[in-house]
Design a protein around this motif. Structure first.
Motif, PDB file in Angstrom:
ATOM      1  N   LEU A 247       0.833  -1.191   0.000  1.00  0.00           N
ATOM      2  CA  LEU A 247       0.000   0.000   0.000  1.00  0.00           C
ATOM      3  C   LEU A 247       0.874   1.250   0.000  1.00  0.00           C
ATOM      4  O   LEU A 247       1.967   1.258   0.584  1.00  0.00           O
ATOM      5  CB  LEU A 247      -0.918   0.027   1.230  1.00  0.00           C
ATOM      6  CG  LEU A 247      -2.262  -0.702   1.122  1.00  0.00           C
ATOM      7  CD1 LEU A 247      -2.063  -2.201   0.931  1.00  0.00           C
ATOM      8  CD2 LEU A 247      -3.117  -0.431   2.356  1.00  0.00           C
ATOM      9  N   ASP A 249       1.610   5.294   1.043  1.00  0.00           N
ATOM     10  CA  ASP A 249       1.400   6.065   2.270  1.00  0.00           C
ATOM     11  C   ASP A 249       0.006   6.668   2.297  1.00  0.00           C
ATOM     12  O   ASP A 249      -0.642   6.711   3.351  1.00  0.00           O
ATOM     13  CB  ASP A 249       2.449   7.170   2.378  1.00  0.00           C
ATOM     14  CG  ASP A 249       3.849   6.633   2.653  1.00  0.00           C
ATOM     15  OD1 ASP A 249       3.961   5.456   3.068  1.00  0.00           O
ATOM     16  OD2 ASP A 249       4.830   7.385   2.449  1.00  0.00           O
ATOM     17  N   TRP A 252      -2.543   3.956   3.244  1.00  0.00           N
ATOM     18  CA  TRP A 252      -2.506   3.688   4.683  1.00  0.00           C
ATOM     19  C   TRP A 252      -3.158   4.823   5.458  1.00  0.00           C
ATOM     20  O   TRP A 252      -3.873   4.589   6.446  1.00  0.00           O
ATOM     21  CB  TRP A 252      -1.070   3.475   5.158  1.00  0.00           C
ATOM     22  CG  TRP A 252      -0.478   2.157   4.800  1.00  0.00           C
ATOM     23  CD1 TRP A 252       0.595   1.915   3.998  1.00  0.00           C
ATOM     24  CD2 TRP A 252      -0.937   0.863   5.234  1.00  0.00           C
ATOM     25  NE1 TRP A 252       0.829   0.566   3.890  1.00  0.00           N
ATOM     26  CE2 TRP A 252      -0.084  -0.106   4.648  1.00  0.00           C
ATOM     27  CE3 TRP A 252      -1.975   0.435   6.054  1.00  0.00           C
ATOM     28  CZ2 TRP A 252      -0.252  -1.469   4.869  1.00  0.00           C
ATOM     29  CZ3 TRP A 252      -2.137  -0.930   6.278  1.00  0.00           C
ATOM     30  CH2 TRP A 252      -1.289  -1.870   5.685  1.00  0.00           C
ATOM     31  N   TRP A 257      -4.566   2.834   9.485  1.00  0.00           N
ATOM     32  CA  TRP A 257      -3.938   1.694  10.155  1.00  0.00           C
ATOM     33  C   TRP A 257      -2.454   2.024  10.328  1.00  0.00           C
ATOM     34  O   TRP A 257      -1.603   1.603   9.560  1.00  0.00           O
ATOM     35  CB  TRP A 257      -4.125   0.441   9.310  1.00  0.00           C
ATOM     36  CG  TRP A 257      -3.879  -0.855  10.027  1.00  0.00           C
ATOM     37  CD1 TRP A 257      -3.245  -1.048  11.219  1.00  0.00           C
ATOM     38  CD2 TRP A 257      -4.255  -2.167   9.564  1.00  0.00           C
ATOM     39  NE1 TRP A 257      -3.196  -2.380  11.537  1.00  0.00           N
ATOM     40  CE2 TRP A 257      -3.815  -3.098  10.532  1.00  0.00           C
ATOM     41  CE3 TRP A 257      -4.909  -2.634   8.436  1.00  0.00           C
ATOM     42  CZ2 TRP A 257      -4.020  -4.473  10.404  1.00  0.00           C
ATOM     43  CZ3 TRP A 257      -5.107  -3.997   8.293  1.00  0.00           C
ATOM     44  CH2 TRP A 257      -4.674  -4.907   9.269  1.00  0.00           C
ATOM     45  N   ASP A 258      -2.159   2.784  11.377  1.00  0.00           N
ATOM     46  CA  ASP A 258      -0.799   3.288  11.566  1.00  0.00           C
ATOM     47  C   ASP A 258       0.093   2.316  12.329  1.00  0.00           C
ATOM     48  O   ASP A 258       1.309   2.350  12.198  1.00  0.00           O
ATOM     49  CB  ASP A 258      -0.836   4.629  12.320  1.00  0.00           C
ATOM     50  CG  ASP A 258      -1.604   5.693  11.558  1.00  0.00           C
ATOM     51  OD1 ASP A 258      -1.541   5.685  10.314  1.00  0.00           O
ATOM     52  OD2 ASP A 258      -2.291   6.511  12.200  1.00  0.00           O
ATOM     53  N   ARG A 275      -1.102  -6.170   9.206  1.00  0.00           N
ATOM     54  CA  ARG A 275      -0.297  -5.264   8.385  1.00  0.00           C
ATOM     55  C   ARG A 275       1.118  -5.835   8.398  1.00  0.00           C
ATOM     56  O   ARG A 275       1.759  -5.919   9.442  1.00  0.00           O
ATOM     57  CB  ARG A 275      -0.313  -3.847   8.961  1.00  0.00           C
ATOM     58  CG  ARG A 275       0.605  -2.899   8.211  1.00  0.00           C
ATOM     59  CD  ARG A 275       0.505  -1.462   8.690  1.00  0.00           C
ATOM     60  NE  ARG A 275       1.497  -0.639   8.003  1.00  0.00           N
ATOM     61  CZ  ARG A 275       1.469   0.686   7.928  1.00  0.00           C
ATOM     62  NH1 ARG A 275       0.493   1.347   8.537  1.00  0.00           N
ATOM     63  NH2 ARG A 275       2.406   1.359   7.282  1.00  0.00           N
ATOM     64  N   GLY A 279       4.516  -3.566   4.455  1.00  0.00           N
ATOM     65  CA  GLY A 279       3.468  -2.626   4.061  1.00  0.00           C
ATOM     66  C   GLY A 279       2.349  -3.186   3.219  1.00  0.00           C
ATOM     67  O   GLY A 279       1.760  -2.470   2.398  1.00  0.00           O
TER      68      GLY A 279
END
Length: 441
Positions: A247, A249, A252, A257-258, A275, A279
């Motif tokens: 994915l 930046d 995300w 979904w940090d 996750r 990434g």
């Protein structure tokens, strides 16, 4: 998209070539059938307890070929089985002891990995379980509001959630490969490319010779049905996973979904996700739940309809990811006893034991079961041998075609229950309750 090839995890690491094939008849002190995490952890702990033991592992493919190298990477404290089943023999206090032991085992696995230099992308981030309907909310009883869930991960339609800190993200293939390395370094021989055909007291008969040992331990999990005389012991239940392309930046950021927490839901036909360290999103769930005659997959290949179902689940949770590419899909089998509860057993009279039946919650349970097997084999009277899954016996599954008809009907019922609840039913569907009774859960 690649389909099969054992798993995405193994494709990242590189598929091992089987080594140390059995060459004729041998004798040893302990013969372990199955080179997954149950067998490998058991070999490791037995050797640590008594380095003089000649311990050998027999594996049909390569160490970690089965569920140990294909799972969703949840190092979770989730109970491997039914609380009510365990409570029947040990009461609520016994169930709590098992829960506590599983929670402690999360740290045990992380600790071993750190001490032995096993780099498995481990992050102790917890698991977030979300409810997306009123019925799910009541079932989950979570402490997080919809806004608090969204602050962690923006799951479409989430109404509540629960965060369990006692869970870690893991790269399955790196973990099992690391444990196999440590086992070999201790001097334990892993006879890969050696298929067990029958297990008897004192004897493991393989396609490459006979292994004789006073202690024989069966650690085959979902592949137990392939052993002579064990076809109806545990059902090889299928689970499938897809992995997205990496994915961006921006993607995300849109789903929020940090962190590295694991993600699941409270549906009856549930999903699970992580996750990944590079990434991506790895998303799993049920596909075709069971193949007639307890057959297993070929090289992890799954059905196109299953892939599309998981793609639909992914974009249902995260609509902004519609159209995202999938790089890999695969499936594997987990061992399901008739009462959906794991067991760890050893008969000192025959020297035969087994562990497994983790019903999909095995990444942590394998380690705890292995330490329990160690104590049983060595005759040590410890708290582990008094856990409620120790010595647990369960009746066999029905013969075919009843087995196939029952399992497929069961999952049709669960999916029907999910549809009713998603349509607004405010409580757990009676269809699901009926399915629980049919399943024996």
């Amino acid at each position: 998209m690649r389909n099969g090839g054992v798993s995405f995890w193994w494709q990242q690491v590189g598929l091992p070539t089987p080594t140390d094939l059995l060459d004729g008849d041998v004798t040893c002190d302990v013969a372990i059938v199955g080179g997954g995490l149950t067998g490998l952890w058991t070999a490791l702990y037995l050797h640590e307890a008594d380095p003089g033991l000649d311990v050998r592992v027999v594996e049909a493919e390569f160490a970690g070929f089965g569920a140990s190298g294909r799972n969703g990477g949840w190092l979770s404290s989730e109970l491997a089985g039914s609380a009510s089943t365990y409570a029947e023999v040990a009461g609520e206090a016994g169930v709590q002891r098992l829960r506590d032991a599983l929670r402690a085992t999360v740290d045990e696995v992380i600790g071993v990995a750190a001490r032995e230099g096993i780099e498995a992308d481990i992050v102790r981030s917890g698991v977030l379980v979300v409810a997306r309907s009123e019925a799910q909310r009541r079932r989950l009883g979570g402490e997080l509001t919809a806004d608090q869930v969204a602050a962690r991960v923006r799951v479409a339609g989430a109404v509540s959630g629960h965060h369990d800190p006692d869970c870690a993200r893991v790269h399955p293939a790196r973990l099992v490969a690391g444990v196999a390395r440590v086992v070999r370094e201790r001097g334990v021989r892993i006879h890969e490319g050696t298929r067990a055909l029958a297990v008897e007291p004192g004897v493991v008969r393989t396609d490459r010779g006979t292994v004789r040992a006073p202690v024989v331990l069966r650690c085959l999990e979902g592949f137990t049905a392939g052993l002579a005389g064990h076809r109806r012991d545990w059902l090889p239940m299928n689970s499938a996973i897809v992995v997205t392309e990496p994915l961006s930046d921006a993607q995300w950021a849109r789903i929020g979904w940090d962190g590295a927490e694991l993600l699941g839901d409270e549906a009856h036909a549930y999903c699970y996700a992580q996750r990944t360290a590079d990434g991506r999103i790895a998303m799993g769930g049920r596909g075709v739940p069971y193949r007639f005659g307890s057959r297993t997959d070929v090289d992890g290949r799954t059905q196109p309809a299953t892939v599309e179902s998981l793609r639909s689940t992914l974009t249902d949770l995260f609509p902004s990811l519609a159209g995202i590419g999938l790089d890999h899909a695969w499936c594997g089998v987990l061992g399901v006893p008739r009462d959906w509860s794991a067991s760890v057993c050893f008969d000192p009279g025959t020297g035969v034991g087994h562990a497994g039946g983790y019903v999909g919650s095995g990444l942590t349970a394998t380690n705890l079961a292995a330490r329990t097997l160690r104590d049983l084999v060595l005759g040590h009277d410890t708290d582990l041998v008094r856990l409620p899954w120790t010595g647990h016996r369960v009746r066999r599954w029905e013969p075919e075609p009843l087995r196939w008809l029952g399992v497929h009907a069961l999952y049709r019922l669960y999916r029907a229950a999910d549809r009713r609840e998603d349509a607004g039913l405010p409580r757990t569907s009676r269809i699901a309750l009926a399915a629980h009774r049919v399943a024996g859960r």
